[in-house]
Write a protein that holds these residues in place. Sequence first.
Motif, PDB file in Angstrom:
ATOM      1  N   SER A  86       0.806  -1.222   0.000  1.00 44.85           N
ATOM      2  CA  SER A  86       0.000   0.000   0.000  1.00 44.85           C
ATOM      3  C   SER A  86       0.838   1.271   0.000  1.00 44.85           C
ATOM      4  CB  SER A  86      -0.929   0.012   1.219  1.00 44.85           C
ATOM      5  OG  SER A  86      -0.184   0.088   2.415  1.00 44.85           O
ATOM      6  N   GLY A  90       0.958   1.739  -3.559  1.00 47.92           N
ATOM      7  CA  GLY A  90      -0.181   2.619  -3.753  1.00 47.92           C
ATOM      8  C   GLY A  90      -1.507   1.878  -3.822  1.00 47.92           C
ATOM      9  N   ASN A 117      -2.543   3.419   3.110  1.00 47.92           N
ATOM     10  CA  ASN A 117      -2.173   4.333   2.041  1.00 47.92           C
ATOM     11  C   ASN A 117      -2.653   5.745   2.330  1.00 47.92           C
ATOM     12  OD1 ASN A 117      -3.256   5.593  -0.839  1.00 47.92           O
ATOM     13  ND2 ASN A 117      -1.236   4.649  -0.990  1.00 47.92           N
ATOM     14  N   SER A 302       3.174   8.608  -2.787  1.00 47.64           N
ATOM     15  CA  SER A 302       3.081   8.314  -4.210  1.00 47.64           C
ATOM     16  C   SER A 302       4.075   9.191  -4.941  1.00 47.64           C
ATOM     17  CB  SER A 302       1.664   8.598  -4.730  1.00 47.64           C
ATOM     18  OG  SER A 302       1.388   9.990  -4.638  1.00 47.64           O
TER      19      SER A 302
END
Length: 351
Positions: A86, A90, A117, A302
């Motif tokens: 996660s 992502g 996340n 991210s």
Amino acid sequence: MVALFYYVFKIEIHFGLNVRDILLLYFFAGIGLNADFKSLLSGGKPLVILTLLAIIYIFMQNILGVSVATAFGLDPLLGLMSGSISLIGGVGTTMAWAPLYQEWGVQGAAEMGIASNTIGLILACVMGGPIANYLINRHKLTASNDQVLDIGVTHKDIHVKLDHYSVLHAWLLLNICLILGYLLDMLISETDLKLPMFVSCMISGIVIGNFRTLILKRKTKEGMRQSLGLISDICLGMFLTMALMGLQLWQLQNAIVYLSSVMFLQALLSIVFTIFIVYRFMGKDYESAVISSGFGGITLGSTATAIVNMTAVTQQYGAAHRAFIVVPLVCGFFIDLMNAFIINWFVTLHG
């Protein structure tokens, strides 16, 4: 406010986010257009080093996640959902693995991954700037004098005059990058290699950016560079805003104690690893500090959060061109590829 409406009025608010990912494609196409082969070649060694450091970190992140899950009496495989599945992988990687967890009889995997996340995205956004600021002040680093930023403008130069032809020219190049990016992505998918779409768009941008005088017989003007920076800045800001607006924070409440513990330790691991390992191995200079600010985005959030962090630093202190090439390539290509192999290894070990 979305969470407040849910808890007070029992109303769930959902947003149409179809355009969100397209904004990210425009942003990375702009990154590619601003890159030159000279910068890419000079970033070769840092690219290899950062990739190796990221691979080492994936192992550490998963070991920590599995250990904390085991300590709480949970299935060790759930620890991977609070690890690289996660955090580095992502939401896309989380949802790709969730059906397999159901087949194995592990309940709540998707919710755990999405919750991890969510927290990781928030932590990544707030960590990057302070880390870079600490490194710059602690080591008295000399910031870049280059005020031509890859994204946006500096705080000292916020009133930039643009002509509409430069903006239209920038949009034209970005649209060409997206068209070629889609075609390149189709070719890559035929090889069974799965890569995020933005990688193809960034590669197209790099090619067009270095050969655009051959494609369009027109020299690059400063106004077009500023237009690319403006468009990229807007697209990235809107992407991140839409991503945060779409979070459903009430999904965190069922495992709040475990999530609080594991994510606190994951954030601590990221900070320590970044300050004492990443910064030193990346060269102990200003570029290293900028890359360090983005490492939290690589490990907890991210690619977008990594770029947001680096953008904030460069707008304050000056450009870091190599960082904006190295970090997206590591995030979007090398680390995703290696993460898949490492996750499979951990699943085999604990399955």
